[in-house]
Design a protein around this motif. Structure first.
Motif, PDB file in Angstrom:
ATOM      1  N   ASP A  11       0.843  -1.196   0.000  1.00  0.00           N
ATOM      2  CA  ASP A  11       0.000   0.000   0.000  1.00  0.00           C
ATOM      3  C   ASP A  11       0.877   1.244   0.000  1.00  0.00           C
ATOM      4  O   ASP A  11       1.827   1.354   0.776  1.00  0.00           O
ATOM      5  N   ASP A  12       0.563   2.193  -0.897  1.00  0.00           N
ATOM      6  CA  ASP A  12       1.365   3.416  -0.962  1.00  0.00           C
ATOM      7  C   ASP A  12       0.806   4.537  -0.095  1.00  0.00           C
ATOM      8  O   ASP A  12       1.371   5.635  -0.055  1.00  0.00           O
ATOM      9  N   GLY A  13      -0.321   4.282   0.594  1.00  0.00           N
ATOM     10  CA  GLY A  13      -0.900   5.289   1.464  1.00  0.00           C
ATOM     11  C   GLY A  13      -1.759   6.317   0.766  1.00  0.00           C
ATOM     12  O   GLY A  13      -2.289   7.231   1.415  1.00  0.00           O
ATOM     13  N   PHE A  14      -1.938   6.191  -0.555  1.00  0.00           N
ATOM     14  CA  PHE A  14      -2.731   7.163  -1.314  1.00  0.00           C
ATOM     15  C   PHE A  14      -3.795   6.469  -2.160  1.00  0.00           C
ATOM     16  O   PHE A  14      -4.220   6.987  -3.193  1.00  0.00           O
ATOM     17  N   GLY A  15      -4.219   5.287  -1.753  1.00  0.00           N
ATOM     18  CA  GLY A  15      -5.234   4.563  -2.493  1.00  0.00           C
ATOM     19  C   GLY A  15      -4.695   3.707  -3.613  1.00  0.00           C
ATOM     20  O   GLY A  15      -5.471   3.051  -4.317  1.00  0.00           O
ATOM     21  N   GLY A  16      -3.398   3.680  -3.815  1.00  0.00           N
ATOM     22  CA  GLY A  16      -2.776   2.852  -4.834  1.00  0.00           C
ATOM     23  C   GLY A  16      -1.804   1.869  -4.209  1.00  0.00           C
ATOM     24  O   GLY A  16      -1.889   1.546  -3.017  1.00  0.00           O
ATOM     25  N   ALA A  17      -0.872   1.379  -5.003  1.00  0.00           N
ATOM     26  CA  ALA A  17       0.091   0.397  -4.507  1.00  0.00           C
ATOM     27  C   ALA A  17       1.407   0.560  -5.246  1.00  0.00           C
ATOM     28  O   ALA A  17       1.440   0.939  -6.422  1.00  0.00           O
ATOM     29  N   ASP A  18       2.484   0.276  -4.530  1.00  0.00           N
ATOM     30  CA  ASP A  18       3.821   0.209  -5.127  1.00  0.00           C
ATOM     31  C   ASP A  18       4.097  -1.244  -5.495  1.00  0.00           C
ATOM     32  O   ASP A  18       4.023  -2.139  -4.643  1.00  0.00           O
ATOM     33  N   VAL A  19       4.401  -1.482  -6.762  1.00  0.00           N
ATOM     34  CA  VAL A  19       4.594  -2.834  -7.283  1.00  0.00           C
ATOM     35  C   VAL A  19       6.075  -3.057  -7.553  1.00  0.00           C
ATOM     36  O   VAL A  19       6.770  -2.161  -8.051  1.00  0.00           O
ATOM     37  N   GLU A  20       6.548  -4.250  -7.218  1.00  0.00           N
ATOM     38  CA  GLU A  20       7.947  -4.603  -7.470  1.00  0.00           C
ATOM     39  C   GLU A  20       8.005  -5.989  -8.099  1.00  0.00           C
ATOM     40  O   GLU A  20       7.467  -6.950  -7.561  1.00  0.00           O
ATOM     41  N   LEU A  21       8.654  -6.077  -9.248  1.00  0.00           N
ATOM     42  CA  LEU A  21       8.835  -7.332  -9.966  1.00  0.00           C
ATOM     43  C   LEU A  21      10.320  -7.666 -10.001  1.00  0.00           C
ATOM     44  O   LEU A  21      11.134  -6.840 -10.419  1.00  0.00           O
ATOM     45  N   VAL A  22      10.669  -8.875  -9.558  1.00  0.00           N
ATOM     46  CA  VAL A  22      12.064  -9.320  -9.528  1.00  0.00           C
ATOM     47  C   VAL A  22      12.232 -10.432 -10.558  1.00  0.00           C
ATOM     48  O   VAL A  22      11.502 -11.433 -10.535  1.00  0.00           O
TER      49      VAL A  22
END
Length: 711
Positions: A251-262
């Motif tokens: 959760d990014d705290g602003f209604g969205g999300a931080d995504v990480e692909l490895v």
């Protein structure tokens, strides 16, 4: 005696003198040739305290605990001592491995560990209760370089007290041959207050290596910390093959999300060959000790193959030279001929030119003449190969062979990254890539090296409602490629990945799994129980202003980039000087001979060079427009190009393409000169964390200009 400092260090000194006292600027006064990443800053509140480090780091211990599947828990244990007679604030900053994130904090006093708790980072300069300890992760990178650092703050540490602080981090480990490894950034030149040595230990394994040196059964290894240290351990759990993917979101705290692909490449597969053909690079750019390293590695690798497998050997630079060997030679005979072959190899001096495609064709021709159906071609060198694409007919032939690139990379250097030319070369030729110190290959690691994977090429990364940062073109072995994105919804959909590994196209749908948002900071108190309220959050002391903090953190980034690496890099002046000194006079001679054959001979041509580490790897003649066809003139111009030598660039680890147009005027005018409207251009083809870029300059009357390719 006055100290002459570069401008960036003068700025650091001025800021630290304003707040930190003379001892605090010791790290800025050290040799500018060594990056000084780590520092301790203490407020100078008494004239009696000037001249020494009031708060010092007595020891710096790194404890590595492998967690399986390419990860490791790395704990930093620091012993801090306040030797002054008054309470002191202290700020300690040191570099972390790439991809590291802080997961815990604890302090020990009176024989008891006090665990910390997650706190918010108020990002301010303020006071805190005496005995408060905080830590946070800061990003010192920029320009495509990831350089995380830890920032530890101790408020009002009591006088004459020693405490231990442990910061736990989670670090991704790179798979390199048969070992996992992590890289601990350099600490810099010894300065007051910063421990000059660090103790390293790896829990749960009997064998580990530090800077490619085995521990020899010792549980702890103590090393100098002024340079980067590489800690490695056996990859006993490396069972993955092909392209490995893992996706997470928070959760990014602003209604969205931080995504990480490895994205990561696991172990590859190898087939049993009926012929091993060794091609050893003997070009000028290679290390003088490469033959010894290669023969040592081959002794271990060939021992893994059936002893009746046939064997052939050749060296190459501009031309291919097969080594004499009895017919029917098998890998079981290698050790018998090793010393003789070493003498033959060393008898042939290193030469300019790297005709790697010609060498591959010669090897495949020889393999076909021997009747081999499953040849294994071992291409051994430094990885500095031409960037031009392979001929189409050669690609068709390579598909029926097994090509393994053995690239000698010293332990202190990182393996080739996603933008290194050898990675693109390996993908273009369909070869498998093993980049590691050749001298370190033993029979225990031989099987893993022979099973090195192919390079994966990323074609696309996409997901509905997710904006991804640009992804690197390739995923090479020994590197984790991280692609980050931002989703507009709190639960992002599956990520679609399209990649190529060899001749196979891989399509994956990876559903991200939720993970807790990374902690902003951690806090703990020296004297009170773990339930003590530290919710006021991370803050820096008031005297430690933002300018000083930025100057200190910038040193972490300088250490990651490598200070002093500009020495030996190609510059505009070097290229211009050597082209005019070595090439242009020979072009004039070629034209004079051509005029003797055709009085009105003239026109233009472009000499295209590929240069790496001071070596001309290849020369081609392009855009030839002559008044009369003249094959002798064209051959002469090519030989003139091969006369180029750039010794001042031998320490540069990038590949360049230089295009040098010349206009040949009829005999009534000057025999050969550079036309004013033609420009020689130099393109930088290596995009891995550039240490130095040729600067763009305003157009002048001089036709030579250096333009690095966009990265």
């Amino acid at each position: 005696m006055p100290v002459d400092l570069p401008p960036f260090r003068r700025r650091i000194v001025r800021r630290l003198l304003a707040r930190g006292g003379p001892w605090a600027v010791a790290f800025a006064l050290a040799s500018p040739a060594t990056a000084l990443a780590d520092a301790i800053a203490v407020e100078d509140v008494s004239d009696a305290e000037v001249g020494y480090a009031p708060v010092a780091e007595l020891s710096h211990e790194v404890i590595v605990t492998p967690s399986g599947h390419g990860g490791a828990k790395v704990a930093y244990r620091l012993a801090l001592n306040n030797a002054s007679a008054i309470p002191r604030d202290a700020v300690v900053t040191w570099g972390l491995p790439a991809g590291a994130r802080i997961t815990a904090l604890a302090v020990m006093r009176d024989g008891r560990w006090r665990p910390g708790k997650v706190v918010r980072d108020v990002d301010a300069h303020d006071a805190r209760d005496p005995g408060s300890v905080f830590v946070r992760r800061v990003q010192a990178g920029g320009g495509g370089v990831e350089a995380p650092a830890a920032e530890l703050v101790v408020f009002q540490m009591p006088p004459e007290m020693t405490i231990q602080v442990e910061i736990e981090t989670q670090v991704p480990a790179a798979l390199r041959g048969g070992r996992y490894e992590i890289r601990l950034p350099e600490r810099g030149k010894p300065v007051p207050g910063v421990a000059s040595r660090r103790r390293l230990l790896v829990r749960g394994v009997e064998r580990f290596w530090v800077d490619d040196t085995p521990n020899g059964g010792a549980p702890v290894v103590e090393v100098e910390a002024r340079r980067e240290n590489v800690v490695a351990w056996p990859a006993t759990d490396a069972r993955r093959t092909g392209l490995s993917t893992k996706a997470t979101y928070a959760d990014d705290g602003f209604g969205g999300a931080d995504v990480e692909l490895v994205l990561e490449i696991g172990r590859g597969t190898s087939r049993t060959p009926d012929l091993v053909y060794v091609l050893l690079d003997r070009s000028v750019s290679t290390d003088r000790l490469l033959p010894d390293k290669a023969l040592s590695a081959l002794s271990a690798l060939l021992a893994e193959l059936p002893e009746h497998t046939h064997l052939a050997f050749a060296v190459f630079a501009r031309e291919v030279v097969p080594l004499d060997a009895p017919k029917g030679l098998e890998v079981g005979d290698f050790d018998m001929l090793r010393d003789a072959w070493r003498a033959v190899i060393l008898s042939q001096p290193r030469r300019p030119g790297t005709d790697v495609y010609g060498a591959l064709e010669a090897a495949l021709d020889d393999a076909r003449a021997r009747g081999a159906r499953r040849p294994l071609v071992l291409l051994v060198g430094d990885g500095m190969y031409p960037s031009s694409p392979p001929p189409r007919h050669l690609l068709e032939r390579l598909r029926r062979a097994d090509l393994l690139l053995l690239v000698d990379v010293p332990a202190e250097y990182e393996p080739p990254g996603p933008r290194h030319p050898v990675v693109a070369f390996a993908h273009a030729t369909g070869g498998r890539l093993a980049a590691l110190p050749l001298a370190s290959i033993t029979e225990r690691e031989a099987a893993a090296v022979l099973a090195s994977p192919r390079v994966a090429r990323i074609r696309s990364v996409s997901a509905r409602g997710v904006h991804f940062d640009p992804a690197p073109a390739y995923v090479p072995t020994g590197h984790r490629v991280v692609v980050r994105g931002r989703a507009t919804s709190p639960r992002p959909p599956a990520i679609r990945i399209v990649a190529e590994t060899g001749r196979r196209t891989v399509r994956r749908n990876v559903r991200p799994r939720p993970v807790p948002r990374a902690a902003d900071a951690f806090g703990v108190h020296l004297f009170m129980d773990e339930g003590t309220d530290v919710r006021s959050g991370f803050a820096l002391p008031v005297w430690y202003d933002e300018g000083t903090r930025r100057a200190v953190v910038a040193e972490v980034r300088r250490a990651r980039l490598g200070v002093g690496a500009q020495e030996g890099s190609l510059t505009e002046a070097i290229v211009r000087g050597y082209l005019r000194m070595r090439v242009l006079p020979r072009v004039r001679v070629c034209h004079r001979h051509a005029v003797a054959r055709h009085r009105d001979q003239g026109g233009r041509a472009v000499l295209a060079f590929e240069i790496a580490r001071g070596e001309v790897m290849g020369v081609a003649l392009e855009d030839v427009e002559l008044a009369h066809d003249d094959a002798k003139l064209e051959r002469c111009l090519l030989e003139a190009g091969w006369a180029l030598d750039v010794p001042a660039a031998r320490r540069d680890d990038r590949v360049y393409v230089v295009r040098y147009p010349v206009r040949l005027l009829p005999a009534d005018d000057q025999p050969a000169r550079i036309s004013a409207e033609d420009e020689a251009t130099l393109h930088d083809l290596l995009g891995d964390a550039p240490r130095h870029r040729p600067k763009r300059r305003a157009p002048t009357d001089d036709p030579l200009r250096l333009d690095p390719l966009p990265r």
